[in-house]
Write a protein that holds these residues in place. Structure first.
Motif, PDB file in Angstrom:
ATOM      1  N   GLU A  42       0.814  -1.215   0.000  1.00  0.00           N
ATOM      2  CA  GLU A  42       0.000   0.000   0.000  1.00  0.00           C
ATOM      3  C   GLU A  42       0.850   1.268   0.000  1.00  0.00           C
ATOM      4  O   GLU A  42       0.377   2.341  -0.374  1.00  0.00           O
ATOM      5  N   ASN A  43       2.112   1.141   0.416  1.00  0.00           N
ATOM      6  CA  ASN A  43       2.955   2.321   0.560  1.00  0.00           C
ATOM      7  C   ASN A  43       4.147   2.338  -0.392  1.00  0.00           C
ATOM      8  O   ASN A  43       5.116   3.068  -0.171  1.00  0.00           O
ATOM      9  N   ILE A  44       4.079   1.545  -1.455  1.00  0.00           N
ATOM     10  CA  ILE A  44       5.158   1.530  -2.434  1.00  0.00           C
ATOM     11  C   ILE A  44       5.205   2.861  -3.181  1.00  0.00           C
ATOM     12  O   ILE A  44       4.175   3.387  -3.607  1.00  0.00           O
ATOM     13  N   VAL A  45       6.419   3.409  -3.330  1.00  0.00           N
ATOM     14  CA  VAL A  45       6.613   4.649  -4.074  1.00  0.00           C
ATOM     15  C   VAL A  45       7.354   4.314  -5.364  1.00  0.00           C
ATOM     16  O   VAL A  45       8.360   3.607  -5.344  1.00  0.00           O
ATOM     17  N   GLY A  52      10.954   7.458  -3.746  1.00  0.00           N
ATOM     18  CA  GLY A  52      11.115   6.270  -4.577  1.00  0.00           C
ATOM     19  C   GLY A  52      12.561   6.090  -5.022  1.00  0.00           C
ATOM     20  O   GLY A  52      13.415   6.958  -4.787  1.00  0.00           O
ATOM     21  N   PRO A  53      12.880   4.976  -5.676  1.00  0.00           N
ATOM     22  CA  PRO A  53      14.253   4.749  -6.155  1.00  0.00           C
ATOM     23  C   PRO A  53      14.680   5.845  -7.123  1.00  0.00           C
ATOM     24  O   PRO A  53      13.907   6.262  -7.980  1.00  0.00           O
ATOM     25  N   ALA A  54      15.903   6.306  -6.964  1.00  0.00           N
ATOM     26  CA  ALA A  54      16.428   7.350  -7.845  1.00  0.00           C
ATOM     27  C   ALA A  54      17.014   6.713  -9.098  1.00  0.00           C
ATOM     28  O   ALA A  54      17.909   5.865  -9.004  1.00  0.00           O
ATOM     29  N   GLY A  55      16.498   7.097 -10.264  1.00  0.00           N
ATOM     30  CA  GLY A  55      16.994   6.562 -11.527  1.00  0.00           C
ATOM     31  C   GLY A  55      18.345   7.144 -11.893  1.00  0.00           C
ATOM     32  O   GLY A  55      18.855   8.066 -11.247  1.00  0.00           O
ATOM     33  N   GLU A  56      18.929   6.614 -12.965  1.00  0.00           N
ATOM     34  CA  GLU A  56      20.255   7.051 -13.398  1.00  0.00           C
ATOM     35  C   GLU A  56      20.276   8.520 -13.830  1.00  0.00           C
ATOM     36  O   GLU A  56      21.312   9.176 -13.765  1.00  0.00           O
ATOM     37  N   ASP A  57      19.117   9.032 -14.261  1.00  0.00           N
ATOM     38  CA  ASP A  57      19.079  10.408 -14.752  1.00  0.00           C
ATOM     39  C   ASP A  57      18.855  11.435 -13.648  1.00  0.00           C
ATOM     40  O   ASP A  57      18.842  12.641 -13.903  1.00  0.00           O
ATOM     41  N   VAL A  58      18.684  10.979 -12.408  1.00  0.00           N
ATOM     42  CA  VAL A  58      18.473  11.899 -11.288  1.00  0.00           C
ATOM     43  C   VAL A  58      19.806  12.521 -10.879  1.00  0.00           C
ATOM     44  O   VAL A  58      20.820  11.823 -10.766  1.00  0.00           O
ATOM     45  N   PHE A  59      19.802  13.822 -10.651  1.00  0.00           N
ATOM     46  CA  PHE A  59      21.030  14.542 -10.315  1.00  0.00           C
ATOM     47  C   PHE A  59      21.590  14.088  -8.971  1.00  0.00           C
ATOM     48  O   PHE A  59      20.874  14.005  -7.972  1.00  0.00           O
ATOM     49  N   ARG A  60      22.887  13.785  -8.941  1.00  0.00           N
ATOM     50  CA  ARG A  60      23.601  13.408  -7.717  1.00  0.00           C
ATOM     51  C   ARG A  60      24.243  14.660  -7.132  1.00  0.00           C
ATOM     52  O   ARG A  60      25.168  15.214  -7.714  1.00  0.00           O
ATOM     53  N   VAL A  61      23.737  15.099  -5.989  1.00  0.00           N
ATOM     54  CA  VAL A  61      24.253  16.342  -5.414  1.00  0.00           C
ATOM     55  C   VAL A  61      25.600  16.115  -4.739  1.00  0.00           C
ATOM     56  O   VAL A  61      25.896  15.015  -4.246  1.00  0.00           O
ATOM     57  N   GLU A 113      13.429   1.513   2.293  1.00  0.00           N
ATOM     58  CA  GLU A 113      13.109   0.445   1.355  1.00  0.00           C
ATOM     59  C   GLU A 113      13.649   0.748  -0.045  1.00  0.00           C
ATOM     60  O   GLU A 113      13.842  -0.161  -0.849  1.00  0.00           O
ATOM     61  N   ASN A 114      13.882   2.015  -0.345  1.00  0.00           N
ATOM     62  CA  ASN A 114      14.285   2.392  -1.697  1.00  0.00           C
ATOM     63  C   ASN A 114      15.717   2.901  -1.785  1.00  0.00           C
ATOM     64  O   ASN A 114      16.074   3.618  -2.709  1.00  0.00           O
ATOM     65  N   VAL A 115      16.536   2.537  -0.796  1.00  0.00           N
ATOM     66  CA  VAL A 115      17.973   2.806  -0.884  1.00  0.00           C
ATOM     67  C   VAL A 115      18.587   1.747  -1.796  1.00  0.00           C
ATOM     68  O   VAL A 115      18.353   0.557  -1.624  1.00  0.00           O
ATOM     69  N   GLN A 116      19.372   2.173  -2.772  1.00  0.00           N
ATOM     70  CA  GLN A 116      19.984   1.256  -3.735  1.00  0.00           C
ATOM     71  C   GLN A 116      21.489   1.156  -3.483  1.00  0.00           C
ATOM     72  O   GLN A 116      22.136   2.149  -3.169  1.00  0.00           O
ATOM     73  N   MET A 117      22.011  -0.046  -3.630  1.00  0.00           N
ATOM     74  CA  MET A 117      23.454  -0.237  -3.438  1.00  0.00           C
ATOM     75  C   MET A 117      23.945  -1.344  -4.349  1.00  0.00           C
ATOM     76  O   MET A 117      23.188  -2.211  -4.778  1.00  0.00           O
ATOM     77  N   GLU A 118      25.218  -1.290  -4.622  1.00  0.00           N
ATOM     78  CA  GLU A 118      25.882  -2.334  -5.394  1.00  0.00           C
ATOM     79  C   GLU A 118      27.128  -2.747  -4.640  1.00  0.00           C
ATOM     80  O   GLU A 118      27.982  -1.922  -4.341  1.00  0.00           O
ATOM     81  N   GLY A 119      27.214  -4.032  -4.341  1.00  0.00           N
ATOM     82  CA  GLY A 119      28.384  -4.500  -3.609  1.00  0.00           C
ATOM     83  C   GLY A 119      28.124  -4.657  -2.131  1.00  0.00           C
ATOM     84  O   GLY A 119      26.992  -4.856  -1.692  1.00  0.00           O
ATOM     85  N   SER A 166       5.284  10.153   0.135  1.00  0.00           N
ATOM     86  CA  SER A 166       3.974   9.765   0.662  1.00  0.00           C
ATOM     87  C   SER A 166       3.973   8.346   1.201  1.00  0.00           C
ATOM     88  O   SER A 166       3.059   7.941   1.905  1.00  0.00           O
ATOM     89  N   GLY A 167       4.981   7.578   0.837  1.00  0.00           N
ATOM     90  CA  GLY A 167       5.034   6.185   1.302  1.00  0.00           C
ATOM     91  C   GLY A 167       5.721   6.101   2.643  1.00  0.00           C
ATOM     92  O   GLY A 167       5.112   6.028   3.692  1.00  0.00           O
ATOM     93  N   GLY A 168       7.032   6.178   2.592  1.00  0.00           N
ATOM     94  CA  GLY A 168       7.783   6.131   3.837  1.00  0.00           C
ATOM     95  C   GLY A 168       7.575   4.842   4.583  1.00  0.00           C
ATOM     96  O   GLY A 168       7.107   4.827   5.716  1.00  0.00           O
ATOM     97  N   VAL A 169       7.906   3.723   3.954  1.00  0.00           N
ATOM     98  CA  VAL A 169       7.704   2.420   4.579  1.00  0.00           C
ATOM     99  C   VAL A 169       8.624   2.265   5.781  1.00  0.00           C
ATOM    100  O   VAL A 169       9.830   2.473   5.692  1.00  0.00           O
ATOM    101  N   ARG A 170       8.038   1.901   6.900  1.00  0.00           N
ATOM    102  CA  ARG A 170       8.839   1.632   8.084  1.00  0.00           C
ATOM    103  C   ARG A 170       9.501   0.269   7.966  1.00  0.00           C
ATOM    104  O   ARG A 170       9.042  -0.602   7.236  1.00  0.00           O
ATOM    105  N   SER A 171      10.563   0.061   8.716  1.00  0.00           N
ATOM    106  CA  SER A 171      11.208  -1.249   8.735  1.00  0.00           C
ATOM    107  C   SER A 171      10.267  -2.255   9.383  1.00  0.00           C
ATOM    108  O   SER A 171       9.378  -1.882  10.167  1.00  0.00           O
ATOM    109  N   GLN A 172      10.467  -3.518   9.071  1.00  0.00           N
ATOM    110  CA  GLN A 172       9.597  -4.546   9.640  1.00  0.00           C
ATOM    111  C   GLN A 172       9.735  -4.596  11.159  1.00  0.00           C
ATOM    112  O   GLN A 172       8.757  -4.815  11.876  1.00  0.00           O
TER     113      GLN A 172
END
Length: 224
Positions: A42-45, A52-61, A113-119, A166-172
């Motif tokens: 119900e709270n997926i962004v 929500g997840p930041a796509g590749e085209d989103v500016f990295r500050v 929930e929408n933090v992305q990482m590699e490695g 608007s989502g802001g999913v809490r941890s389980q």
């Protein structure tokens, strides 16, 4: 100094009610996983929405100037540094002190929930959700400022970064704790008067309020 002792019947009733509440918590824990899945759905962004997840085209500050010059953006944090600085509750939402690549520190509310990482979780780059600036005077909450400034002080206190949306999913874990805590409190509140009343009727405890004589019963005088 004057000490007030709690009556034996009260603390014993509380102890029994607490024991029962542990059972209701165990029952609640069996159904909470399903409830959490429904809550997350119900709270997926969506991607490229605030929180929500930041796509590749989103500016990295890189610094605060970048933040203030873009409507939306994301922050790339090394490892879990964004979780290891100060943090506190602002307007009821857990808010983190996030260090920018420039070394400046800003307050941010993050949809984990929408933090992305590699490695590796501890050392790889973590791309935080898409965020935006929310202008607020954070210093109006002294408690929050004391909490979030426990580590490195904020570079700016006139705004925070909303990466929750608007989502802001809490941890389980947080979701489960809030529900089991509520279940436990309700169980104790319901069981306490019932158990004490039952004990009073059985003659084990004194009544909180003396029962009224039944209709038709005559009140005996002390001279009878």
């Amino acid at each position: 100094m004057r000490y007030t002792r709690m009556r034996f019947d009260i603390w014993l009733t509380l102890l029994i009610a607490f024991g029962i509440s542990l059972g209701t918590v165990k029952i609640a824990e069996l159904v909470l996983p399903g409830m959490y899945e429904a809550y997350v759905e119900e709270n997926i962004v969506g991607e490229n929405e605030v929180g929500g997840p930041a796509g590749e085209d989103v500016f990295r500050v890189q610094n605060i100037d970048d933040i203030l010059s873009h409507d939306t953006f994301t922050i790339v944090s090394r490892g879990i540094e964004y979780r290891n600085r100060g943090a506190g509750y602002y307007n009821g939402v857990y808010t983190y002190a996030v260090t920018l690549p420039s070394g400046e520190v800003v307050a941010a509310q993050i949809n984990m929930e929408n933090v992305q990482m590699e490695g590796d979780y501890y050392s790889s780059d973590h791309t935080l959700p898409l965020g935006r600036v929310v202008w607020e005077d954070l210093t109006e909450s002294e408690i929050f400022m004391n909490q979030i400034s426990y580590g490195v002080p904020l570079s700016r206190t006139d705004f925070y970064v909303d990466m929750r949306g608007s989502g802001g999913v809490r941890s389980q874990e947080d979701f489960n704790e809030s529900h089991t805590g509520t279940v436990q409190v309700i169980t104790i509140l319901v069981c306490f008067p019932f158990i004490h009343s039952l004990g009073a009727k059985l003659g084990i405890f004194p009544f909180f309020f003396a029962p009224r004589p039944k209709k038709g019963e005559e009140q005996k005088s002390e001279w009878d």
